[in-house]
Design a protein around this motif. Structure first.
Motif, mmCIF file in Angstrom:
data_model
loop_
_atom_site.group_PDB
_atom_site.id
_atom_site.type_symbol
_atom_site.label_atom_id
_atom_site.label_comp_id
_atom_site.label_asym_id
_atom_site.label_seq_id
_atom_site.Cartn_x
_atom_site.Cartn_y
_atom_site.Cartn_z
ATOM 1 N N SER A 87 60.623 -99.413 50.893
ATOM 2 C CA SER A 87 60.740 -98.955 52.351
ATOM 3 C C SER A 87 59.582 -98.017 52.912
ATOM 4 C CB SER A 87 62.124 -98.217 52.521
ATOM 5 O OG SER A 87 62.158 -97.056 51.444
ATOM 6 N N SER A 88 58.926 -97.621 52.048
ATOM 7 C CA SER A 88 57.648 -96.605 52.312
ATOM 8 C C SER A 88 56.684 -97.516 53.237
ATOM 9 C CB SER A 88 56.989 -96.012 51.439
ATOM 10 O OG SER A 88 56.202 -96.668 50.442
ATOM 11 N N THR A 89 55.762 -96.829 53.949
ATOM 12 C CA THR A 89 54.739 -97.532 54.683
ATOM 13 C C THR A 89 53.314 -97.823 53.979
ATOM 14 O OG1 THR A 89 54.016 -95.639 55.522
ATOM 15 C CG2 THR A 89 55.563 -97.044 56.978
ATOM 16 N N SER A 90 53.478 -97.168 52.645
ATOM 17 C CA SER A 90 52.088 -97.480 51.749
ATOM 18 C C SER A 90 51.808 -98.623 51.421
ATOM 19 C CB SER A 90 52.466 -96.505 50.474
ATOM 20 O OG SER A 90 51.390 -96.606 49.533
ATOM 21 N N ASN A 91 50.522 -99.053 51.363
ATOM 22 C CA ASN A 91 50.147 -100.498 50.988
ATOM 23 C C ASN A 91 49.407 -100.227 49.606
ATOM 24 O OD1 ASN A 91 51.196 -101.846 53.077
ATOM 25 N ND2 ASN A 91 49.451 -101.800 54.422
ATOM 26 N N LYS A 92 49.468 -99.142 49.084
ATOM 27 C CA LYS A 92 48.748 -99.008 47.743
ATOM 28 C C LYS A 92 49.601 -99.922 46.816
ATOM 29 C CE LYS A 92 47.974 -94.007 48.528
ATOM 30 N NZ LYS A 92 48.236 -92.897 47.670
ATOM 31 N N PRO A 93 48.477 -100.548 45.765
ATOM 32 C CA PRO A 93 49.010 -101.567 44.713
ATOM 33 C C PRO A 93 49.767 -100.668 43.696
ATOM 34 C CG PRO A 93 46.565 -101.175 44.721
ATOM 35 C CD PRO A 93 47.138 -100.521 45.698
ATOM 36 N N ASP A 94 50.630 -101.760 43.003
ATOM 37 C CA ASP A 94 51.274 -101.161 41.950
ATOM 38 C C ASP A 94 50.119 -100.578 40.863
ATOM 39 O OD1 ASP A 94 53.871 -101.501 42.880
ATOM 40 O OD2 ASP A 94 53.883 -103.637 41.929
ATOM 41 N N SER A 95 50.385 -99.563 40.262
ATOM 42 C CA SER A 95 49.395 -99.057 39.127
ATOM 43 C C SER A 95 49.150 -100.424 38.146
ATOM 44 C CB SER A 95 49.935 -97.956 38.286
ATOM 45 O OG SER A 95 51.089 -98.402 37.492
ATOM 46 N N ILE A 96 47.684 -99.990 37.823
ATOM 47 C CA ILE A 96 47.100 -100.966 37.295
ATOM 48 C C ILE A 96 46.513 -100.282 35.736
ATOM 49 C CG2 ILE A 96 45.133 -102.892 36.941
ATOM 50 C CD1 ILE A 96 45.242 -102.974 39.922
ATOM 51 N N SER A 97 46.803 -101.076 34.623
ATOM 52 C CA SER A 97 46.443 -100.306 33.353
ATOM 53 C C SER A 97 44.887 -100.112 33.101
ATOM 54 C CB SER A 97 47.200 -100.880 32.042
ATOM 55 O OG SER A 97 46.957 -102.178 32.197
ATOM 56 N N ASN A 98 44.297 -101.062 33.698
ATOM 57 C CA ASN A 98 42.810 -101.407 33.530
ATOM 58 C C ASN A 98 41.979 -100.781 34.608
ATOM 59 O OD1 ASN A 98 43.600 -102.654 30.939
ATOM 60 N ND2 ASN A 98 43.190 -104.602 31.797
ATOM 61 N N GLU A 99 42.180 -99.407 35.050
ATOM 62 C CA GLU A 99 41.289 -98.766 35.973
ATOM 63 C C GLU A 99 40.172 -98.293 35.304
ATOM 64 O OE1 GLU A 99 43.441 -96.054 38.312
ATOM 65 O OE2 GLU A 99 45.344 -97.189 38.353
ATOM 66 N N LEU A 100 39.033 -98.404 36.213
ATOM 67 C CA LEU A 100 37.895 -98.226 35.820
ATOM 68 C C LEU A 100 37.432 -96.623 36.358
ATOM 69 C CD1 LEU A 100 34.797 -98.903 34.996
ATOM 70 C CD2 LEU A 100 34.539 -99.409 37.587
ATOM 71 N N THR A 101 37.077 -95.745 35.230
ATOM 72 C CA THR A 101 36.497 -94.360 35.688
ATOM 73 C C THR A 101 35.012 -94.111 35.378
ATOM 74 O OG1 THR A 101 37.041 -93.608 33.592
ATOM 75 C CG2 THR A 101 38.677 -93.376 35.118
ATOM 76 N N MET A 102 34.433 -93.479 36.295
ATOM 77 C CA MET A 102 33.025 -93.310 35.998
ATOM 78 C C MET A 102 32.546 -91.910 35.954
ATOM 79 S SD MET A 102 31.228 -96.025 38.501
ATOM 80 C CE MET A 102 29.598 -95.997 37.996
ATOM 81 N N SER A 103 31.786 -91.769 35.061
ATOM 82 C CA SER A 103 31.200 -90.321 34.592
ATOM 83 C C SER A 103 29.796 -90.321 35.184
ATOM 84 C CB SER A 103 31.431 -89.806 33.114
ATOM 85 O OG SER A 103 32.632 -89.886 32.997
ATOM 86 N N VAL A 104 29.465 -89.256 35.910
ATOM 87 C CA VAL A 104 28.022 -88.801 36.221
ATOM 88 C C VAL A 104 27.369 -87.839 35.442
ATOM 89 C CG1 VAL A 104 26.344 -88.612 38.146
ATOM 90 C CG2 VAL A 104 28.477 -90.062 38.429
ATOM 91 N N PRO A 105 26.546 -87.935 34.357
ATOM 92 C CA PRO A 105 26.178 -86.925 33.762
ATOM 93 C C PRO A 105 25.211 -85.855 34.671
ATOM 94 C CG PRO A 105 25.046 -88.877 32.994
ATOM 95 C CD PRO A 105 26.101 -89.331 33.986
ATOM 96 N N GLN A 106 25.295 -84.725 34.591
ATOM 97 C CA GLN A 106 24.375 -83.799 35.263
ATOM 98 C C GLN A 106 23.919 -82.836 34.580
ATOM 99 O OE1 GLN A 106 27.167 -82.324 38.558
ATOM 100 N NE2 GLN A 106 26.673 -83.995 39.589
ATOM 101 N N GLY A 107 22.440 -82.564 34.620
ATOM 102 C CA GLY A 107 21.610 -81.602 33.935
ATOM 103 C C GLY A 107 22.084 -80.004 34.185
ATOM 104 N N ARG A 108 22.212 -79.347 33.185
ATOM 105 C CA ARG A 108 22.627 -77.821 33.619
ATOM 106 C C ARG A 108 21.434 -77.043 34.193
ATOM 107 N NH1 ARG A 108 25.939 -76.251 28.177
ATOM 108 N NH2 ARG A 108 27.051 -78.498 28.083
#
Length: 108
Positions: A87-108
């Protein structure tokens, strides 16, 4: 359509060599190209049990395997997303187990 879907469609239509740049056709061994496409499609089959091990991939590509298995439909073809029907107005898809995450290495 993504590259894998396109490759699968051409393979299914016995047109696998259409994946290759036409300028390369005269300079390559066509049977080797078809073998590489075959092995690549075997590596992305739906059921992980059907996928070859890396040692088998090496054997197949080195020519020590004479008859390659015929690939089945790949696991990573584009599929429609299923949206919640709450009944919510959210159009977000159901959770997906194969989500992509990205890491950006940064120098110190």
């Amino acid at each position: 359509m993504n590259l894998l879907g396109y490759a699968w469609r051409l393979w299914s239509e016995n047109k696998a060599l259409d994946l290759l740049d036409p300028m390369m056709l005269e300079f390559c061994e066509k049977s080797e190209v078809v073998k590489c496409i075959n092995v690549g499609l075997l590596c992305v089959e739906e059921d992980p049990i059907d996928r070859p091990t890396m040692s088998n991939v090496v054997l197949m590509l080195s020519g020590e395997t004479t008859v390659l298995p015929v690939p089945k439909q790949p696991a990573f073809l584009m599929r429609k997303r299923v949206f919640r029907t709450s009944s919510s107005t959210s159009n977000k898809p159901d959770s997906i187990s194969n989500e992509l995450t990205m890491s950006v290495p940064q120098g110190r």
